[in-house]
Enzyme design. Structure first.
Site, mmCIF file in Angstrom:
data_model
loop_
_atom_site.group_PDB
_atom_site.id
_atom_site.type_symbol
_atom_site.label_atom_id
_atom_site.label_comp_id
_atom_site.label_asym_id
_atom_site.label_seq_id
_atom_site.Cartn_x
_atom_site.Cartn_y
_atom_site.Cartn_z
ATOM 1 N N HIS A 195 -10.848 11.203 7.394
ATOM 2 C CA HIS A 195 -11.541 12.294 6.675
ATOM 3 C C HIS A 195 -11.662 13.426 7.617
ATOM 4 C CE1 HIS A 195 -12.812 9.799 3.255
ATOM 5 N NE2 HIS A 195 -12.941 8.673 4.381
ATOM 6 N N HIS A 221 -4.776 8.317 3.554
ATOM 7 C CA HIS A 221 -4.919 6.797 3.751
ATOM 8 C C HIS A 221 -3.541 6.293 3.940
ATOM 9 C CE1 HIS A 221 -4.134 2.973 1.379
ATOM 10 N NE2 HIS A 221 -4.981 2.581 2.206
ATOM 11 N N ASN A 248 -1.413 2.219 4.815
ATOM 12 C CA ASN A 248 -1.703 1.040 5.026
ATOM 13 C C ASN A 248 -0.233 0.135 5.123
ATOM 14 O OD1 ASN A 248 -1.575 -1.885 3.283
ATOM 15 N ND2 ASN A 248 -3.328 -1.713 4.635
ATOM 16 N N VAL A 249 0.007 -0.707 6.064
ATOM 17 C CA VAL A 249 1.241 -1.602 5.896
ATOM 18 C C VAL A 249 0.797 -2.989 6.330
ATOM 19 C CG1 VAL A 249 3.014 0.194 6.415
ATOM 20 C CG2 VAL A 249 1.606 -0.956 8.362
ATOM 21 N N ARG A 250 1.253 -4.015 5.568
ATOM 22 C CA ARG A 250 0.436 -5.293 5.332
ATOM 23 C C ARG A 250 1.942 -6.450 5.243
ATOM 24 N NH1 ARG A 250 -0.959 -2.444 1.103
ATOM 25 N NH2 ARG A 250 -0.155 -3.222 -0.741
ATOM 26 N N HIS A 304 5.677 14.920 0.193
ATOM 27 C CA HIS A 304 6.589 14.097 -0.956
ATOM 28 C C HIS A 304 7.887 14.063 -0.230
ATOM 29 C CE1 HIS A 304 4.010 12.392 -3.878
ATOM 30 N NE2 HIS A 304 3.446 13.370 -3.824
ATOM 31 N N GLY A 344 -13.998 -12.908 3.804
ATOM 32 C CA GLY A 344 -15.185 -13.087 4.817
ATOM 33 C C GLY A 344 -14.742 -12.077 6.151
ATOM 34 N N ARG A 397 -14.775 -8.712 8.448
ATOM 35 C CA ARG A 397 -15.760 -7.893 9.208
ATOM 36 C C ARG A 397 -16.101 -6.518 8.147
ATOM 37 N NH1 ARG A 397 -15.755 -3.593 13.359
ATOM 38 N NH2 ARG A 397 -17.883 -3.940 14.528
#
Length: 304
Positions: A97, A107, A109-111, A146, A259, A261
């Site tokens: 931000h 934002h 994210n890699v997972r 892009h 569960g 954090r």
């Protein structure tokens, strides 16, 4: 090839370090606070948050590696065949931000997920992406974003960018507002069809491409002048970010249901935000211009 979870973990830890170092350099003043945490059921992570910087009002870059005896409801609703399997989930997730309303929020994210059951083959997949949420959009910036997204996908096939771009538009969509969250980018999930090595390479390409996509925009916009009007509009539009994360985001639900954090899961929230009843921008204003960007568009065709 069997998934190499240790290689994925080492990459994610390295990515977290590289992104944090680059953001500190770009900010020039603030540094990340680091908090390591453990999860009672298994695993843990490290949350890093930069606050009150010269450029970034708040930036969070989290690494997590959690495990458990069974998948949470948010995952089995999406993949019912996973019920009753133990799991590992690891990833890096970030939200930035900026202070200046002319710099977009972003934002990424890699997972990686793997779910196992004795006597059966593991079920695994990669996911990730990055998206851009401007307040005062600039065509040059949207096009650059892009173009990088397309170049990241190019080595993996001509169809990958259009597919992941459309997936991003569809996922980051606020149904109750009839708006996309921003100008999109890339989003993918359930990636395993190319095999572990190729899927891992694609996930790394997305993770590595984020800074190339975002930092040039920061450099171009960080000195742009703004006043109280722009600041108030930024705070109002940040409300959409909160709405999406609390109502629709699967990652938020997954973290809370496993569960995780809470402080780390909710670090994506902006430090300041406001809502205004029945807000309408002035006709033909800079604020009104944003709303033409909050719908799926073929940015490369329109802006190139």
């Amino acid at each position: 090839m069997a998934p190499d979870t240790q290689a994925v973990k080492q990459y994610l830890l390295s990515l977290q370090n590289r992104i944090c170092e680059a953001l500190e350099r770009a900010d020039g003043e603030a540094a990340f606070q680091q908090d390591q945490w453990q999860r009672e059921e298994g695993g843990g992570g490290e949350s890093r948050v930069l606050r009150d910087g010269a450029v970034f009002e708040q930036a969070g870059v989290n690494f997590s590696h959690v495990m458990g005896a069974q998948m949470p409801a948010s995952a089995t609703a999406h993949r019912p065949e996973l019920a009753g399997r133990r799991f590992e989930a690891m990833g890096v997730s970030l939200v930035i931000h900026p202070r200046n309303p002319h710099i977009p929020t972003t934002h990424a994210n890699v997972r990686f997920f793997i779910a196992e059951k004795e006597g059966e083959a593991p079920v695994w997949w990669f996911g990730g992406g990055f998206d851009l949420t401007p307040y005062y959009p600039v065509d040059e910036d949207v096009l650059h974003w892009h173009q990088v997204a397309e170049s990241v996908c190019q080595p993996f096939g001509e169809q990958v960018y259009p597919e992941y771009k459309t997936w991003c538009d569809r996922y980051f969509y606020l149904k109750h507002r009839d708006e996309t969250r921003g100008v999109g980018g890339l989003f993918f999930d359930d990636l395993n069809a190319p095999g572990f090595e190729r899927s891992f390479e694609l996930m790394q390409a997305v993770g590595n491409g984020f800074l190339e996509a975002y930092l040039p925009i920061v450099e171009r916009r960080k000195a742009d002048a703004y006043g109280e009007r722009e600041r108030q509009f930024q705070l109002y539009r940040r409300g959409r970010y909160v709405e999406f994360n609390l109502v629709y985001d699967r990652g938020t639900l997954f973290g809370l249901q496993t569960g995780g954090r809470t402080e780390s899961i909710l670090m994506s929230m902006p430090p300041l935000v406001r809502w205004e009843y029945q807000y309408q921008p002035e006709a033909d204003s800079a604020e009104a211009r944003l709303y033409d960007y909050l719908r799926p568009r073929d940015w490369l065709a329109e802006l190139a």
